[in-house]
Design a protein around this motif. Structure first.
Motif, PDB file in Angstrom:
ATOM      1  N   ILE A 123       0.849  -1.198   0.000  1.00  0.00           N
ATOM      2  CA  ILE A 123       0.000   0.000   0.000  1.00  0.00           C
ATOM      3  C   ILE A 123       0.881   1.243   0.000  1.00  0.00           C
ATOM      4  CG2 ILE A 123      -1.612   1.347   1.408  1.00  0.00           C
ATOM      5  CD1 ILE A 123      -2.834  -1.257   2.332  1.00  0.00           C
ATOM      6  N   ASP A 124       0.482   2.247  -0.755  1.00  0.00           N
ATOM      7  CA  ASP A 124       1.187   3.531  -0.751  1.00  0.00           C
ATOM      8  C   ASP A 124       0.176   4.622  -0.424  1.00  0.00           C
ATOM      9  OD1 ASP A 124       2.742   5.732  -1.064  1.00  0.00           O
ATOM     10  OD2 ASP A 124       3.505   5.227  -3.052  1.00  0.00           O
ATOM     11  N   LEU A 125       0.238   5.137   0.793  1.00  0.00           N
ATOM     12  CA  LEU A 125      -0.712   6.141   1.252  1.00  0.00           C
ATOM     13  C   LEU A 125      -0.407   7.528   0.725  1.00  0.00           C
ATOM     14  CD1 LEU A 125      -0.956   5.049   4.998  1.00  0.00           C
ATOM     15  CD2 LEU A 125      -2.693   4.679   3.235  1.00  0.00           C
ATOM     16  N   GLY A 126       0.815   7.748   0.271  1.00  0.00           N
ATOM     17  CA  GLY A 126       1.200   9.098  -0.136  1.00  0.00           C
ATOM     18  C   GLY A 126       1.086  10.040   1.039  1.00  0.00           C
ATOM     19  N   THR A 127       0.406  11.164   0.855  1.00  0.00           N
ATOM     20  CA  THR A 127       0.179  12.111   1.949  1.00  0.00           C
ATOM     21  C   THR A 127      -1.252  12.027   2.483  1.00  0.00           C
ATOM     22  OG1 THR A 127      -0.401  13.850   0.363  1.00  0.00           O
ATOM     23  CG2 THR A 127       1.911  13.728   1.069  1.00  0.00           C
ATOM     24  N   ARG A 128      -1.985  11.010   2.059  1.00  0.00           N
ATOM     25  CA  ARG A 128      -3.370  10.850   2.505  1.00  0.00           C
ATOM     26  C   ARG A 128      -3.400  10.327   3.938  1.00  0.00           C
ATOM     27  NH1 ARG A 128      -6.530   6.259   2.266  1.00  0.00           N
ATOM     28  NH2 ARG A 128      -4.977   5.246   0.931  1.00  0.00           N
ATOM     29  N   ALA A 144       9.909  10.771   1.822  1.00  0.00           N
ATOM     30  CA  ALA A 144       9.682  12.095   1.227  1.00  0.00           C
ATOM     31  C   ALA A 144       8.262  12.583   1.511  1.00  0.00           C
ATOM     32  CB  ALA A 144       9.939  12.049  -0.274  1.00  0.00           C
ATOM     33  N   ALA A 145       7.303  11.652   1.527  1.00  0.00           N
ATOM     34  CA  ALA A 145       5.904  12.017   1.750  1.00  0.00           C
ATOM     35  C   ALA A 145       5.650  12.516   3.170  1.00  0.00           C
ATOM     36  CB  ALA A 145       4.998  10.821   1.456  1.00  0.00           C
ATOM     37  N   THR A 146       6.569  12.266   4.122  1.00  0.00           N
ATOM     38  CA  THR A 146       6.360  12.723   5.489  1.00  0.00           C
ATOM     39  C   THR A 146       6.420  14.245   5.603  1.00  0.00           C
ATOM     40  OG1 THR A 146       8.711  12.601   6.140  1.00  0.00           O
ATOM     41  CG2 THR A 146       7.378  10.608   6.428  1.00  0.00           C
ATOM     42  N   PHE A 147       6.957  14.905   4.585  1.00  0.00           N
ATOM     43  CA  PHE A 147       7.009  16.368   4.621  1.00  0.00           C
ATOM     44  C   PHE A 147       5.675  16.992   4.230  1.00  0.00           C
ATOM     45  CE2 PHE A 147      11.399  15.052   4.391  1.00  0.00           C
ATOM     46  CZ  PHE A 147      12.005  15.890   5.314  1.00  0.00           C
ATOM     47  N   TYR A 202      12.233   1.473  -2.021  1.00  0.00           N
ATOM     48  CA  TYR A 202      10.942   1.404  -1.339  1.00  0.00           C
ATOM     49  C   TYR A 202      10.728   2.610  -0.424  1.00  0.00           C
ATOM     50  CZ  TYR A 202       7.085  -0.255   1.541  1.00  0.00           C
ATOM     51  OH  TYR A 202       5.881  -0.356   2.193  1.00  0.00           O
ATOM     52  N   TRP A 203      11.733   2.923   0.401  1.00  0.00           N
ATOM     53  CA  TRP A 203      11.540   3.903   1.460  1.00  0.00           C
ATOM     54  C   TRP A 203      11.718   5.347   1.019  1.00  0.00           C
ATOM     55  CZ3 TRP A 203       8.810   2.546   5.289  1.00  0.00           C
ATOM     56  CH2 TRP A 203       8.893   1.254   5.832  1.00  0.00           C
ATOM     57  N   HIS A 204      12.519   5.612   0.020  1.00  0.00           N
ATOM     58  CA  HIS A 204      12.805   7.003  -0.355  1.00  0.00           C
ATOM     59  C   HIS A 204      11.525   7.796  -0.636  1.00  0.00           C
ATOM     60  CE1 HIS A 204      14.469  10.460  -2.546  1.00  0.00           C
ATOM     61  NE2 HIS A 204      15.583  10.232  -1.883  1.00  0.00           N
ATOM     62  N   LEU A 237       2.924   9.538  11.519  1.00  0.00           N
ATOM     63  CA  LEU A 237       3.187   9.817  10.111  1.00  0.00           C
ATOM     64  C   LEU A 237       2.945   8.540   9.310  1.00  0.00           C
ATOM     65  CD1 LEU A 237       6.470  11.896  10.493  1.00  0.00           C
ATOM     66  CD2 LEU A 237       4.228  12.787   9.809  1.00  0.00           C
ATOM     67  N   ASN A 238       2.496   8.705   8.072  1.00  0.00           N
ATOM     68  CA  ASN A 238       2.134   7.538   7.258  1.00  0.00           C
ATOM     69  C   ASN A 238       3.257   6.529   7.120  1.00  0.00           C
ATOM     70  OD1 ASN A 238      -0.453   8.394   6.855  1.00  0.00           O
ATOM     71  ND2 ASN A 238      -0.147   9.097   4.759  1.00  0.00           N
TER      72      ASN A 238
END
Length: 268
Positions: free
Chosen positions: A121-126, A220-223, A214-216, A134-135
């Motif tokens: 799953i990729d939540l992005g900033t949602r 990045a989305a945590t910002f 995977y993690w990069h 944090l996601n």
């Protein structure tokens, strides 16, 4: 905007600091230069601290099982140190919330901090329901190389984000971050050392590079979104100084330098 809010923002811009509620109870108002602060400030302050506390609790719980996955005793000691310090940071954050009616004992028991979503799953900033972590802390770790790559990338992101709170207009938060920030910076350094050792021991960069891929983007989305209302409000209230795009730019530069030292590449 009400006149009270305008006057408050002017006092914040002038460098006035807000102290903890007198008496340390929910019924006591926050004050700035003798005047009560807007409810919006209190809400955004609590949200910022809750996100940090929840992320530290979830981060520690998620990494804890990997202490015994370290390839040697020294690596396991370092992993245990990181987990311990994250719990210490969470305790400090929850202490900040006590004057606002938060019971740390009940709070810690209110969520399953080790819960994770499916890896794909990729939540992005949602944002999703439940706690306010944090996601990135909703995704599971897979293996030692994956864990140390995560610590390297997320440790750097956390240090950048916390540095924005080190001059917070809320004096107790700024004081706590002054103690926390050096340890979070060290976590990023320990992560990089762990990645280097893992590469040397395995004789291959394949697993480490897969973890970076995977993690990069997830770190990045945590910002957050560059148009986030919360981010703009944090700056307005003096809880942070810079916007998400500026912090993300710093993190990209720092992570690129670390990956270059390790002979790894930034994913497309």
């Amino acid at each position: 905007m009400q006149k009270q809010d305008t006057n408050f923002l002017q006092r914040i811009a002038a460098g006035n600091k807000i102290e903890a509620p007198k008496g340390g109870s929910l019924g006591d108002s926050l004050r700035c230069a003798g005047e009560a602060v807007p409810t919006g400030y209190r809400n955004e302050l609590m949200r910022l601290v809750v996100v940090f506390a929840d992320s530290e609790l979830a981060g520690a719980a998620g990494f804890c099982p990997f202490i015994n996955r370290g390839p040697g005793v020294r690596e396991r000691i370092v992993a245990a140190k990181i987990v311990t310090e994250k719990y210490v940071h969470a305790e400090m954050a929850l202490t900040l919330l006590e004057p606002f009616g938060v019971n740390p004992m009940l709070y810690v028991r209110s969520h399953a901090w080790d819960s994770r979503l499916d890896r794909h799953i990729d939540l992005g900033t949602r944002r999703i329901g439940g706690d306010k972590r944090l996601n990135v802390f909703h995704y599971p770790l897979e293996g030692w190389e994956d864990a140390v790559v995560f610590n390297m990338l997320m440790g750097a992101a956390t240090a950048i984000q916390l540095a924005e709170m080190a001059q917070s207009s809320y004096a107790p938060l700024a004081a706590a971050i002054a103690q926390i920030l050096p340890r979070e910076r060290e976590h990023a350094q320990l992560g990089e050392s762990g990645v280097r050792q893992a590469i040397e021991q395995s004789g291959s960069k394949v697993a480490a590079q897969a973890a970076v891929n995977y993690w990069h983007p997830r770190v990045a989305a945590t910002f957050g979104r560059v148009d986030s209302d919360h981010a703009a409000t944090y700056i307005q209230y003096g809880l942070r100084r810079r916007n998400s795009a500026e912090m993300l730019g710093d993190w990209k530069a720092q992570s690129a330098a670390a990956l270059k030292r390790l002979g790894l590449t930034i994913p497309d």
